[in-house]
Structures are given as structure tokens and as C-alpha cells.
Design a protein around this motif. Sequence first.
Motif, short mmCIF file in Angstrom:
data_model
loop_
_atom_site.label_atom_id
_atom_site.label_comp_id
_atom_site.label_asym_id
_atom_site.label_seq_id
_atom_site.Cartn_x
_atom_site.Cartn_y
_atom_site.Cartn_z
N ARG A 25 0.84 -1.20 0.00
CA ARG A 25 0.00 0.00 0.00
C ARG A 25 0.87 1.25 0.00
N CYS A 26 2.05 1.15 0.58
CA CYS A 26 2.97 2.29 0.68
C CYS A 26 3.84 2.45 -0.56
N PHE A 27 3.76 1.52 -1.50
CA PHE A 27 4.59 1.59 -2.69
C PHE A 27 4.11 2.71 -3.61
N ILE A 33 10.64 3.79 -7.69
CA ILE A 33 10.57 4.32 -6.32
C ILE A 33 10.17 3.23 -5.33
N GLY A 34 9.10 2.50 -5.63
CA GLY A 34 8.64 1.47 -4.71
C GLY A 34 8.36 2.04 -3.34
N ASP A 35 9.00 1.46 -2.33
CA ASP A 35 8.79 1.95 -0.95
C ASP A 35 9.90 2.89 -0.51
N ARG A 36 10.72 3.33 -1.45
CA ARG A 36 11.81 4.24 -1.11
C ARG A 36 11.25 5.63 -0.84
N ARG A 37 11.66 6.21 0.25
CA ARG A 37 11.26 7.58 0.57
C ARG A 37 12.14 8.09 1.69
N GLN A 38 12.14 9.38 1.82
CA GLN A 38 12.84 10.02 2.92
C GLN A 38 11.85 10.91 3.62
#
Length: 107
Positions: A25-27, A33-38
Amino acid sequence: AWYATLPPEKWDLAGNPGAVAEIQRCFDPDPRIGDRRQEIVFIGVNVPEPEVTELLDRILLTDEEWEAGEDEWAKWVDPFKEWDDAEEESEDEDEDEDEDEDEEAWE
């Protein structure tokens, strides 16, 4: 490791069957990007949230810049000079002076 870099069978979910759906759900829809985030958090007294938010929004890539992609980004001038550990250590010594200046900037 980001979940997006691993096949789902390698995800350590500790026997939680609902975890896969929650993770996915967070992808981001963009597979790069997928689940990559800052995330960034500001904690302080009298931090002007609207001004900080507006400033951060102004430095985001535009849609056109994002679509240009990594090959184009690699051509851009890096606005940050390179530093090494020695420079970081000397900056730590000046930290007290900088903190005083930062406090004045928020007032």
C-alpha cells in the motif's frame, strides 16, 4: 534494504500475513521508487511551519524535471561542495556559533 529491492518471499514479515498488503500500500506507482522515501522532521519552539513548508515545496523537482530522469540530472551542477571528515570536524567546533545565528533567523 528497501522492500522494493527484494522479492516478496525475502521480506521478513514475522508471520504477519497482513503485512504484505500494508507494505505494498505504501509503494509508489513508479516502480523506480517502490517503498523508497525520505522523511524529514523539524522539532522546535516557534518553528514557522507554513514558511518551512513553502520553502521545501519550492525546492522540489517540477514535473518536467522529474520526467527528465536520472541521465539528465547527472548533467546538473551539484550546488553542494564536496566535504571530508576533516571539514566536518572543524564545522562541529563552530556549531555553537551557528546555533545562535539559527535561533535569530527563526525569530
